[in-house]
Design an enzyme around this catalytic site. Structure first.
Site, mmCIF file in Angstrom:
data_model
loop_
_atom_site.group_PDB
_atom_site.id
_atom_site.type_symbol
_atom_site.label_atom_id
_atom_site.label_comp_id
_atom_site.label_asym_id
_atom_site.label_seq_id
_atom_site.Cartn_x
_atom_site.Cartn_y
_atom_site.Cartn_z
ATOM 1 N N HIS A 107 1.283 0.519 -13.307
ATOM 2 C CA HIS A 107 2.058 -0.424 -13.698
ATOM 3 C C HIS A 107 3.496 -0.096 -13.640
ATOM 4 O O HIS A 107 3.814 0.843 -14.551
ATOM 5 C CB HIS A 107 1.516 -1.084 -15.113
ATOM 6 C CG HIS A 107 2.499 -2.158 -15.507
ATOM 7 N ND1 HIS A 107 2.805 -3.343 -14.917
ATOM 8 C CD2 HIS A 107 3.280 -2.205 -16.655
ATOM 9 C CE1 HIS A 107 3.477 -4.064 -15.711
ATOM 10 N NE2 HIS A 107 3.893 -3.694 -16.539
ATOM 11 N N GLU A 115 6.391 5.781 -9.715
ATOM 12 C CA GLU A 115 5.009 5.273 -9.499
ATOM 13 C C GLU A 115 4.238 6.528 -8.640
ATOM 14 O O GLU A 115 3.039 6.796 -9.114
ATOM 15 C CB GLU A 115 4.905 4.055 -9.071
ATOM 16 C CG GLU A 115 5.436 3.031 -9.764
ATOM 17 C CD GLU A 115 5.077 1.504 -8.881
ATOM 18 O OE1 GLU A 115 4.019 0.984 -9.685
ATOM 19 O OE2 GLU A 115 5.591 1.286 -7.951
ATOM 20 N N GLY A 162 0.889 -1.230 0.041
ATOM 21 C CA GLY A 162 -0.176 -0.078 -0.024
ATOM 22 C C GLY A 162 0.695 1.287 -0.058
ATOM 23 O O GLY A 162 0.306 2.243 0.224
ATOM 24 N N SER A 163 2.105 1.109 -0.480
ATOM 25 C CA SER A 163 2.925 2.702 -0.489
ATOM 26 C C SER A 163 2.219 3.447 -1.361
ATOM 27 O O SER A 163 2.049 4.811 -1.250
ATOM 28 C CB SER A 163 4.226 2.029 -0.889
ATOM 29 O OG SER A 163 4.247 1.585 -2.136
ATOM 30 N N ASN A 164 1.701 3.031 -2.498
ATOM 31 C CA ASN A 164 1.014 4.028 -3.258
ATOM 32 C C ASN A 164 -0.292 4.470 -2.911
ATOM 33 O O ASN A 164 -0.804 5.697 -2.909
ATOM 34 C CB ASN A 164 0.891 3.166 -5.015
ATOM 35 C CG ASN A 164 2.106 2.899 -5.605
ATOM 36 O OD1 ASN A 164 2.639 3.887 -6.069
ATOM 37 N ND2 ASN A 164 2.469 1.890 -5.371
ATOM 38 N N MET A 223 -3.854 -7.297 -7.325
ATOM 39 C CA MET A 223 -3.419 -8.130 -7.738
ATOM 40 C C MET A 223 -4.311 -9.352 -8.318
ATOM 41 O O MET A 223 -4.139 -10.469 -8.611
ATOM 42 C CB MET A 223 -2.280 -8.743 -6.931
ATOM 43 C CG MET A 223 -1.295 -8.029 -6.179
ATOM 44 S SD MET A 223 -0.324 -7.165 -7.893
ATOM 45 C CE MET A 223 1.044 -8.703 -8.299
ATOM 46 N N ASN A 266 -5.235 2.003 -13.534
ATOM 47 C CA ASN A 266 -4.035 0.971 -12.834
ATOM 48 C C ASN A 266 -2.817 1.789 -12.989
ATOM 49 O O ASN A 266 -2.476 2.423 -13.972
ATOM 50 C CB ASN A 266 -4.276 -0.187 -13.701
ATOM 51 C CG ASN A 266 -3.414 -1.358 -13.169
ATOM 52 O OD1 ASN A 266 -3.244 -1.393 -11.988
ATOM 53 N ND2 ASN A 266 -2.430 -1.939 -14.037
ATOM 54 N N ILE A 319 -6.951 -9.841 -11.926
ATOM 55 C CA ILE A 319 -7.702 -9.537 -12.896
ATOM 56 C C ILE A 319 -9.096 -9.179 -12.942
ATOM 57 O O ILE A 319 -9.777 -9.870 -12.395
ATOM 58 C CB ILE A 319 -7.346 -10.515 -14.386
ATOM 59 C CG1 ILE A 319 -5.891 -10.738 -14.554
ATOM 60 C CG2 ILE A 319 -8.139 -10.206 -15.595
ATOM 61 C CD1 ILE A 319 -5.565 -11.817 -15.459
ATOM 62 N N LEU A 320 -9.414 -7.878 -13.545
ATOM 63 C CA LEU A 320 -10.692 -7.562 -13.314
ATOM 64 C C LEU A 320 -11.511 -7.869 -14.645
ATOM 65 O O LEU A 320 -11.084 -7.347 -15.860
ATOM 66 C CB LEU A 320 -11.081 -6.010 -12.835
ATOM 67 C CG LEU A 320 -10.381 -5.874 -11.463
ATOM 68 C CD1 LEU A 320 -10.352 -4.468 -11.050
ATOM 69 C CD2 LEU A 320 -11.364 -6.658 -10.554
HETATM 70 C C1 GRF Z 1 3.603 -1.423 -7.361
HETATM 71 O O1 GRF Z 1 5.024 -1.450 -7.962
HETATM 72 C C2 GRF Z 1 2.658 -1.552 -8.406
HETATM 73 O O2 GRF Z 1 2.891 -0.993 -9.470
HETATM 74 C C3 GRF Z 1 2.528 -2.988 -8.676
HETATM 75 O O3 GRF Z 1 2.617 -3.597 -7.267
HETATM 76 C C4 GRF Z 1 3.201 -2.382 -6.537
HETATM 77 C C5 GRF Z 1 2.232 -2.264 -5.546
HETATM 78 O O4 GRF Z 1 3.103 -1.487 -4.352
HETATM 79 N N1 GRF Z 1 1.157 -3.338 -9.428
HETATM 80 P P1 GRF Z 1 2.296 -0.922 -3.187
HETATM 81 O O5 GRF Z 1 1.542 -2.041 -2.514
HETATM 82 O O6 GRF Z 1 1.524 0.098 -3.539
HETATM 83 O O7 GRF Z 1 3.365 -0.500 -2.173
#
Ligand code: GRF
Length: 197
Positions: A107, A177, A12-14, A90, A105, A92-93
């Site tokens: 990537h 990202e 969940g860093s994003n 993680m 999304n 597919i939808l």
């Molecule tokens: C990210 O690199 C994202 O692009 C990929 O999985 C990672 C998720 O990181 N699909 P986080 O869970 O947001 O830390």
């Protein structure tokens, strides 16, 4: 306020980058709900710490994608999101879900490259084999069940430097990202709020 549903499966860093940008008023949006398909995703703790509602939708034994996605729609719809953000989601939808909401999304590779999991590791291995000199990041709309594929909203190349280790390269990818994702969400929020109703 522009409402986000953020779908997560892991660290969940994003998600954290979005939460921080909202809290700092750098993003004219609010996270209405965080949804995980895995009950032990650390991202859930981040959402709880930010006082954001969380929902876990686990796949049931034998459940097919369309049936799962129908339950996911039921879980997300009550929060009336303007945008669904896949941030380390993680699964597919299918069109059952992506035909219901506006979905984007993230990537960790450039458009058309390295679809699927472990894209950063695969880019690094290809670089070690002399097959590539960089990778990148993209944010795209999700319009069908294609993996890491769809109309591109933003992308940015990330070079592999001579003095990089895997960790320093991965850190630059992750930093890119977060910046790209927050930027795209901000642009979509601004566009939606500026649009006539
Ligand atoms: C990210 O690199 C994202 O692009 C990929 O999985 C990672 C998720 O990181 N699909 P986080 O869970 O947001 O830390």
């Amino acid at each position: 306020m522009y409402r986000l549903a953020v779908l997560v499966s892991g660290n969940g860093s994003n998600l954290q980058a979005i939460l921080d940008a909202c809290a700092a008023d750098e993003l004219a949006a609010e996270v209405a709900v965080v949804v995980s398909n895995l009950p032990d995703a650390y991202a859930i703790e981040r959402a709880v710490a930010a006082d954001v509602p969380t929902v876990v939708v686990e796949r049931l034994p034998g459940e097919d994608r369309a049936a799962y996605d129908a339950r996911l729609v039921q879980a997300v719809a009550p929060f009336s999101p303007d945008l669904v953000v896949l941030a380390g989601w993680m699964r597919i939808l299918t069109p059952v879900f992506v035909g219901t909401f506006d979905v984007i999304n993230l990537h960790p590779a450039l458009p058309g490259e390295l679809p699927g999991t472990h894209a950063i590791e695969r880019a690094w291995q290809e670089a070690l084999a002399g097959q590539r000199f960089g990778s990148g990041v993209m944010v795209h709309r999700v319009v069908d069940a294609g993996v890491d594929d769809g109309p591109v909203l933003a992308s940015e190349a990330v070079a592999i430097r001579l003095d990089d280790t895997f960790d320093t390269f991965a850190q630059r990818i992750h930093h890119t990202e977060r910046r790209l994702l927050v930027g795209v969400v901000g642009e979509l929020a601004t566009a939606a709020q500026g649009a006539p109703t």
